[in-house]
Write a protein that holds these residues in place. Sequence first.
Motif, PDB file in Angstrom:
ATOM      1  N   THR A 298       0.835  -1.208   0.000  1.00 38.87           N
ATOM      2  CA  THR A 298       0.000   0.000   0.000  1.00 38.87           C
ATOM      3  C   THR A 298       0.868   1.256   0.000  1.00 38.87           C
ATOM      4  O   THR A 298       0.624   2.190  -0.762  1.00 38.87           O
TER       5      THR A 298
ATOM      6  N   THR B 148       2.429   1.767  -3.349  1.00 41.38           N
ATOM      7  CA  THR B 148       1.480   2.315  -4.326  1.00 41.38           C
ATOM      8  C   THR B 148       1.307   3.810  -4.132  1.00 41.38           C
ATOM      9  O   THR B 148       1.247   4.566  -5.107  1.00 41.38           O
TER      10      THR B 148
ATOM     11  N   ILE C 229      -4.429   2.833   5.429  1.00 41.76           N
ATOM     12  CA  ILE C 229      -4.326   1.452   4.961  1.00 41.76           C
ATOM     13  C   ILE C 229      -5.717   0.835   5.055  1.00 41.76           C
ATOM     14  O   ILE C 229      -6.356   0.883   6.120  1.00 41.76           O
TER      15      ILE C 229
END
Length: 357
Positions: free
Chosen positions: A177, A180, A218
């Motif tokens: 995450t 990204t 998240i």
Amino acid sequence: LVSSLPQRKMSFFNFNTISSTINFPSGTSLSKANQITTTLENDLNKITFIKKINTKVEKDKSTLKIEIDLNKTKGKSLDYITDEFNKKYSKNKSATIIFSFGSESESDKNEIPIEILGDRLDIMKKYARIFAKKIQKIKGISNVYLRFKEKRPEIKLIVDKEKASTFGLTPLLISQTVKTYLRGDVVSKFIEDDREIDISLKLKKKYHSFEQLKDFWIISPQKVAVKLDHVTKIKKSKSESKIWRKNKRRLVAISAYYQKRNVQEIVNEINSILNKIQIPDDITYNVASNLKDIKERQKNIFFAILLSFLLVFMVLASLYESFVLPFIIISSVPLAVIGVILYLFVFQIPLNLSVYI
């Protein structure tokens, strides 16, 4: 006199080529590396005797192959030009720039490597800097370069596994995450005629800061949004970008470049100076591991010279049908050698392939 002359490795090629290696500090981006390389390239292109420059830019280093127009150097040798370039660019603060006579594969022609072996990198680097300062003061040493990089800054995310497991989060999911957010991820493709263009999604640059990192969200498998700093401990640290090893021990290297002096004399003086420095028992060093290679090349050159004398003698003997006349003709060669050696000694010209020919 011959033993006191400067020495260089022998090469049969690249008589009009100078190579340059630019080593960048740890963490240098490719765009910054390209900017530094382009600045140097533009500066060199202003010099009239430079014919062409071929450049290869990488993240850690750049290499330049510089072709020289020998007709425009006004009698300056490539050795002299190389030394002048090293003096001019050695104080560059943004990168370490090294020029060498010949191609990149021959960049160690006048290099004396000093290898420091041990297990504690910080202590090894400390003594490498001490060695470099001492070696730089030796007569005949033009430049000394540290062949290692400082630790690279990094951000560590230490996952609290107990808290993360409460939300069904794993270290892999958290790292993917964050990756990204910062580096982006390909979410779709734009198709135009026969071309496919990736469409990536990532955060804007203004959110790429240490302070913003703790506010990253998240998404857990249960579709619950959790702040990054709730399940991880975020801290700044530094780590090695590269670790070199030799004989199962960590290696730190120094390169000392010499000129206008016999390499064996310099090696003996380096050993004499370093032997006076007290170092920990778990650290060892080795000076001039390439000296054996230099001597081996010189032996091959001398063997080639003896073989050429033998071939010339055989040709002359068959031509004159006599074993005496060839000796008389060849005996004039040593007289020329005496004059050559005196000339090299007076002007301190290195022993290279051109001299032996």
